[in-house]
Design a protein around this motif. Structure first.
Motif, PDB file in Angstrom:
ATOM      1  N   LYS A   1      40.180  35.291  49.195  1.00 55.14           N
ATOM      2  CA  LYS A   1      41.087  34.151  49.392  1.00 55.14           C
ATOM      3  C   LYS A   1      40.319  32.830  49.289  1.00 55.14           C
ATOM      4  O   LYS A   1      40.759  31.899  48.620  1.00 55.14           O
ATOM      5  CB  LYS A   1      41.781  34.280  50.744  1.00 55.14           C
ATOM      6  CG  LYS A   1      42.806  33.211  51.002  1.00 55.14           C
ATOM      7  CD  LYS A   1      43.552  33.469  52.301  1.00 55.14           C
ATOM      8  CE  LYS A   1      44.651  32.447  52.472  1.00 55.14           C
ATOM      9  NZ  LYS A   1      45.668  32.870  53.400  1.00 55.14           N
TER      10      LYS A   1
ATOM     11  N   VAL B   1      39.292  32.274  45.727  1.00 59.24           N
ATOM     12  CA  VAL B   1      40.464  31.862  44.943  1.00 59.24           C
ATOM     13  C   VAL B   1      40.726  30.367  45.156  1.00 59.24           C
ATOM     14  O   VAL B   1      41.001  29.639  44.198  1.00 59.24           O
ATOM     15  CB  VAL B   1      41.703  32.709  45.318  1.00 59.24           C
ATOM     16  CG1 VAL B   1      42.991  32.054  44.865  1.00 59.24           C
ATOM     17  CG2 VAL B   1      41.581  34.106  44.725  1.00 59.24           C
TER      18      VAL B   1
ATOM     19  N   ASN C   1      38.516  28.543  43.011  1.00 58.37           N
ATOM     20  CA  ASN C   1      38.507  29.003  41.608  1.00 58.37           C
ATOM     21  C   ASN C   1      37.141  29.574  41.226  1.00 58.37           C
ATOM     22  O   ASN C   1      36.655  29.342  40.123  1.00 58.37           O
ATOM     23  CB  ASN C   1      38.892  27.880  40.648  1.00 58.37           C
ATOM     24  CG  ASN C   1      40.365  27.597  40.638  1.00 58.37           C
ATOM     25  OD1 ASN C   1      41.152  28.303  41.256  1.00 58.37           O
ATOM     26  ND2 ASN C   1      40.758  26.556  39.944  1.00 58.37           N
TER      27      ASN C   1
ATOM     28  N   SER D   1      35.274  32.438  40.126  1.00 52.54           N
ATOM     29  CA  SER D   1      35.348  33.762  39.504  1.00 52.54           C
ATOM     30  C   SER D   1      34.107  34.603  39.774  1.00 52.54           C
ATOM     31  O   SER D   1      34.196  35.822  39.899  1.00 52.54           O
ATOM     32  CB  SER D   1      35.550  33.624  37.988  1.00 52.54           C
ATOM     33  OG  SER D   1      36.759  32.979  37.711  1.00 52.54           O
TER      34      SER D   1
ATOM     35  N   ILE E   1      34.428  36.147  43.225  1.00 52.84           N
ATOM     36  CA  ILE E   1      35.416  37.224  43.203  1.00 52.84           C
ATOM     37  C   ILE E   1      34.824  38.467  42.558  1.00 52.84           C
ATOM     38  O   ILE E   1      35.023  39.581  43.054  1.00 52.84           O
ATOM     39  CB  ILE E   1      36.698  36.775  42.465  1.00 52.84           C
ATOM     40  CG1 ILE E   1      37.390  35.656  43.249  1.00 52.84           C
ATOM     41  CG2 ILE E   1      37.649  37.954  42.277  1.00 52.84           C
ATOM     42  CD1 ILE E   1      38.507  34.962  42.491  1.00 52.84           C
TER      43      ILE E   1
ATOM     44  N   PHE F   1      42.754  36.578  37.379  1.00 54.31           N
ATOM     45  CA  PHE F   1      43.140  35.832  38.571  1.00 54.31           C
ATOM     46  C   PHE F   1      43.788  34.479  38.310  1.00 54.31           C
ATOM     47  O   PHE F   1      44.665  34.070  39.069  1.00 54.31           O
ATOM     48  CB  PHE F   1      41.920  35.617  39.482  1.00 54.31           C
ATOM     49  CG  PHE F   1      41.635  36.769  40.392  1.00 54.31           C
ATOM     50  CD1 PHE F   1      42.039  36.746  41.714  1.00 54.31           C
ATOM     51  CD2 PHE F   1      40.979  37.893  39.926  1.00 54.31           C
ATOM     52  CE1 PHE F   1      41.785  37.817  42.558  1.00 54.31           C
ATOM     53  CE2 PHE F   1      40.722  38.966  40.759  1.00 54.31           C
ATOM     54  CZ  PHE F   1      41.129  38.928  42.074  1.00 54.31           C
ATOM     55  N   PHE F   2      43.358  33.776  37.281  1.00 55.17           N
ATOM     56  CA  PHE F   2      43.759  32.378  37.160  1.00 55.17           C
ATOM     57  C   PHE F   2      44.495  32.008  35.874  1.00 55.17           C
ATOM     58  O   PHE F   2      45.109  30.956  35.823  1.00 55.17           O
ATOM     59  CB  PHE F   2      42.534  31.469  37.296  1.00 55.17           C
ATOM     60  CG  PHE F   2      41.796  31.663  38.584  1.00 55.17           C
ATOM     61  CD1 PHE F   2      42.342  31.250  39.792  1.00 55.17           C
ATOM     62  CD2 PHE F   2      40.548  32.280  38.597  1.00 55.17           C
ATOM     63  CE1 PHE F   2      41.667  31.428  40.983  1.00 55.17           C
ATOM     64  CE2 PHE F   2      39.866  32.452  39.793  1.00 55.17           C
ATOM     65  CZ  PHE F   2      40.419  32.036  40.984  1.00 55.17           C
TER      66      PHE F   2
ATOM     67  N   ARG G   1      47.796  36.642  36.985  1.00 52.54           N
ATOM     68  CA  ARG G   1      47.592  35.687  38.079  1.00 52.54           C
ATOM     69  C   ARG G   1      47.476  36.347  39.461  1.00 52.54           C
ATOM     70  O   ARG G   1      48.298  36.132  40.343  1.00 52.54           O
ATOM     71  CB  ARG G   1      48.702  34.643  38.077  1.00 52.54           C
ATOM     72  CG  ARG G   1      48.606  33.699  36.876  1.00 52.54           C
ATOM     73  CD  ARG G   1      49.377  32.418  37.017  1.00 52.54           C
ATOM     74  NE  ARG G   1      49.025  31.723  38.233  1.00 52.54           N
ATOM     75  CZ  ARG G   1      49.921  31.446  39.197  1.00 52.54           C
ATOM     76  NH1 ARG G   1      51.164  31.793  39.088  1.00 52.54           N
ATOM     77  NH2 ARG G   1      49.541  30.803  40.262  1.00 52.54           N
TER      78      ARG G   1
ATOM     79  N   ASN H   1      45.587  35.628  41.735  1.00 51.84           N
ATOM     80  CA  ASN H   1      45.318  34.638  42.781  1.00 51.84           C
ATOM     81  C   ASN H   1      46.531  34.408  43.680  1.00 51.84           C
ATOM     82  O   ASN H   1      46.390  34.148  44.870  1.00 51.84           O
ATOM     83  CB  ASN H   1      44.852  33.318  42.183  1.00 51.84           C
ATOM     84  CG  ASN H   1      45.895  32.662  41.286  1.00 51.84           C
ATOM     85  OD1 ASN H   1      46.676  33.324  40.603  1.00 51.84           O
ATOM     86  ND2 ASN H   1      45.903  31.343  41.280  1.00 51.84           N
TER      87      ASN H   1
ATOM     88  N   GLU I   1      47.320  33.937  48.312  1.00 47.86           N
ATOM     89  CA  GLU I   1      47.792  32.676  48.878  1.00 47.86           C
ATOM     90  C   GLU I   1      48.584  32.907  50.160  1.00 47.86           C
ATOM     91  O   GLU I   1      48.966  31.959  50.830  1.00 47.86           O
ATOM     92  CB  GLU I   1      48.658  31.942  47.849  1.00 47.86           C
ATOM     93  CG  GLU I   1      47.876  31.494  46.636  1.00 47.86           C
ATOM     94  CD  GLU I   1      48.760  30.959  45.517  1.00 47.86           C
ATOM     95  OE1 GLU I   1      50.010  31.070  45.614  1.00 47.86           O
ATOM     96  OE2 GLU I   1      48.188  30.465  44.541  1.00 47.86           O
TER      97      GLU I   1
END
Length: 152
Positions: A34, A37, A40, A42, A45, A99-100, A107, A109, A113
């Motif tokens: 989290k 994310v 941002n 990567s 992650i 993820f982004f 997505r 990500n 949230e």
């Protein structure tokens, strides 16, 4: 060649696992992702993904490397990466796509949230249910809990 791929994957995992350790609970792993994310990040992650998730990304890379020039052109236009970058994707680039990227439609990500509602641990596997009703799966690899996206 297969040996070298495995060697580099293991080397990456050892490097990402050294130093500060890793998440000792699925909740800590979720929260670490989290935070990554939110930034941002990567690379962070990627260090929190299971071996099978990283192997999945490695397979994607191998498929892309074997594509014909016309296939690479289409993929380049779709993902906004140059053909050269597509042929040399890093793990963090693949994580970004999962993820982004709005282009892929995945997505992941968005699942980080929300807060956690429940955690169900069975042996080395855990299911984390988020406030938006999504179940995310984590595996314990050694002492650390990692996010498993290999079935996505």
């Amino acid at each position: 060649m297969h040996f070298l791929k495995r060697f580099f994957l293991i080397l990456f995992l050892l490097q990402s696992g050294c130093g500060s350790g890793g998440p000792l609970t699925p909740v800590q792993s979720f929260n670490d992702i989290k935070h990554a994310v939110e930034k941002n990040d990567s690379d962070a992650i990627a260090g929190l993904l299971t071996v099978s998730s990283l192997e999945k990304m490695n397979k994607l890379n191998m498929l892309i490397k074997e594509m014909r020039k016309d296939q690479l052109e289409l993929l380049s236009v779709k993902y906004g990466y140059s053909q050269e970058k597509l042929k040399n994707l890093r793990v963090a680039d693949c994580v970004y796509l999962y993820f982004f990227s709005d282009v892929t439609g995945v997505r992941l990500n968005r699942f980080f949230e929300h807060g956690i509602i429940t955690v169900d641990i069975k042996g080395n596997r855990a299911s984390v249910k988020t406030e938006n009703g999504v179940d995310l799966y984590f595996l314990r690899e050694g002492p650390y809990w990692k996010f498993d996206l290999s079935d996505l």
